[in-house]
Design a protein around this motif. Sequence first.
Motif, PDB file in Angstrom:
ATOM      1  N   TYR A  27       0.850  -1.213   0.000  1.00 33.95           N
ATOM      2  CA  TYR A  27       0.000   0.000   0.000  1.00 33.95           C
ATOM      3  C   TYR A  27       0.879   1.255   0.000  1.00 33.95           C
ATOM      4  CZ  TYR A  27      -3.825   3.093   1.591  1.00 33.95           C
ATOM      5  OH  TYR A  27      -4.759   4.085   1.716  1.00 33.95           O
ATOM      6  N   ASN A  61      -8.732   7.421  -0.761  1.00 34.25           N
ATOM      7  CA  ASN A  61      -8.966   6.776   0.530  1.00 34.25           C
ATOM      8  C   ASN A  61      -8.377   7.626   1.658  1.00 34.25           C
ATOM      9  OD1 ASN A  61     -10.090   4.291   1.667  1.00 34.25           O
ATOM     10  ND2 ASN A  61      -7.993   3.848   2.310  1.00 34.25           N
ATOM     11  N   GLY A  84      -5.850  -1.404  11.504  1.00 36.26           N
ATOM     12  CA  GLY A  84      -5.218  -1.615  10.197  1.00 36.26           C
ATOM     13  C   GLY A  84      -4.779  -0.270   9.646  1.00 36.26           C
ATOM     14  N   ASP A 110      -2.062  -2.203  14.125  1.00 31.21           N
ATOM     15  CA  ASP A 110      -1.736  -2.882  12.870  1.00 31.21           C
ATOM     16  C   ASP A 110      -0.992  -4.152  13.232  1.00 31.21           C
ATOM     17  OD1 ASP A 110      -1.619  -1.637   9.720  1.00 31.21           O
ATOM     18  OD2 ASP A 110      -0.436  -3.463  10.135  1.00 31.21           O
TER      19      ASP A 110
HETATM   20  N1  SAM Z   1      -5.901   2.174   6.963  1.00 30.49           N
HETATM   21  C1  SAM Z   1      -4.871   2.665   6.072  1.00 30.49           C
HETATM   22  C2  SAM Z   1      -5.511   3.412   4.933  1.00 30.49           C
HETATM   23  O1  SAM Z   1      -6.655   3.103   4.601  1.00 30.49           O
HETATM   24  O2  SAM Z   1      -4.889   4.302   4.362  1.00 30.49           O
HETATM   25  C3  SAM Z   1      -3.989   1.518   5.571  1.00 30.49           C
HETATM   26  C4  SAM Z   1      -4.696   0.499   4.705  1.00 30.49           C
HETATM   27  S1  SAM Z   1      -3.635  -0.846   4.184  1.00 30.49           S
HETATM   28  C5  SAM Z   1      -4.374  -1.260   2.651  1.00 30.49           C
HETATM   29  C6  SAM Z   1      -4.209  -2.171   5.240  1.00 30.49           C
HETATM   30  C7  SAM Z   1      -3.447  -2.260   6.563  1.00 30.49           C
HETATM   31  O3  SAM Z   1      -4.120  -3.209   7.405  1.00 30.49           O
HETATM   32  C8  SAM Z   1      -2.011  -2.755   6.432  1.00 30.49           C
HETATM   33  O4  SAM Z   1      -1.148  -1.893   7.124  1.00 30.49           O
HETATM   34  C9  SAM Z   1      -2.016  -4.141   7.071  1.00 30.49           C
HETATM   35  O5  SAM Z   1      -0.796  -4.459   7.723  1.00 30.49           O
HETATM   36  C10 SAM Z   1      -3.165  -4.015   8.051  1.00 30.49           C
HETATM   37  N2  SAM Z   1      -3.812  -5.291   8.380  1.00 30.49           N
HETATM   38  C11 SAM Z   1      -4.216  -6.275   7.532  1.00 30.49           C
HETATM   39  N3  SAM Z   1      -4.794  -7.282   8.208  1.00 30.49           N
HETATM   40  C12 SAM Z   1      -4.756  -6.920   9.522  1.00 30.49           C
HETATM   41  C13 SAM Z   1      -5.176  -7.559  10.727  1.00 30.49           C
HETATM   42  N4  SAM Z   1      -5.773  -8.759  10.703  1.00 30.49           N
HETATM   43  N5  SAM Z   1      -4.983  -6.907  11.905  1.00 30.49           N
HETATM   44  C14 SAM Z   1      -4.372  -5.691  11.929  1.00 30.49           C
HETATM   45  N6  SAM Z   1      -3.951  -5.046  10.826  1.00 30.49           N
HETATM   46  C15 SAM Z   1      -4.132  -5.654   9.637  1.00 30.49           C
END
Ligand code: SAM
Length: 271
Positions: A27, A61, A84, A110
């Motif tokens: 990302y 986003n 996340g 995260d």
């Molecule tokens: N929330 C931010 C945004 O929308 O700009 C980042 C989105 S990024 C696509 C998704 C994030 O969720 C990543 O940093 C990933 O490590 C985290 N993530 C994915 N699965 C997760 C889980 N089960 N628990 C915690 N974090 C998670």
Amino acid sequence: SQASSEPPAGWAPTDIDVSTPSIARVYDAILGGKDNFPADRVVADQFMQFVPGGREAAQYNRALLNRGVRYLAEQGVRQFIDLGSGLPTVSNTHQAAQSVAPDARVVYVDNDPIVLAHGRALLAENRNTTVITADFRHSQKVLAHPDLRALIDLDQPVGLILFGVVHHINDDEDPAGVIRHYRDALAAGSYLFLTHFVAHGEQTTELEKMLLADLGTGRFRTLAEIGEYFDGLDLVEPGLVYNPLWRPQEPVPEPLTLTEKLVAGGLARKA
Ligand code: SAM
């Protein structure tokens, strides 16, 4: 560009595997950040082949996150849990919230340890903000975490943010049930603020296959499926809509492109 050069030697904490792509770093690469490695950029490049405007989609986003968090702070919300949260980038939740309410408190969660490694440096000066490394599917553990409890009073309204992360929960992991547990634990007057990949037939089926193969997660759901996460809450106008259409600062020309329709978001209040 920044994304094409290697992070400096000694950058990566030793417990981080840089040979396998990570969602947070992919990302970051899509956003044009520099906290990513070749394995991440391969997936980011594939993503952009499917959606050439992938970077804009990620920027929409982030822009929506900003608008909504400021809106919540204007409504008087003073505590935020960002599940996340991803690697720190431009205008993060605490900056958006604290630009309106300097005393706003933010807990980032995260499961990728790289987020903590980078967040610590950014947040060292900000005692109203912290980062926890945890899997958000374990809601009881997250909500009981002492670092979260140090900043968040669960008897007071919370802005619960789930941006671009529920689509990383597969169907057999009960995403609605996980969200429900958080919703039930939060005080009246709390808000759920969520964005999610939207299914657009064949156009996104191939992209979904690619993400599932490369990252193990990445589900595109219909607006009706995403809408169920808000069932029983009061959606703030304009409801669940494609990201650029949520309280835009300028008129958005229609029809929207696939890039603009890749992610939808909604903000809803618990009565
Ligand atoms: N929330 C931010 C945004 O929308 O700009 C980042 C989105 S990024 C696509 C998704 C994030 O969720 C990543 O940093 C990933 O490590 C985290 N993530 C994915 N699965 C997760 C889980 N089960 N628990 C915690 N974090 C998670």
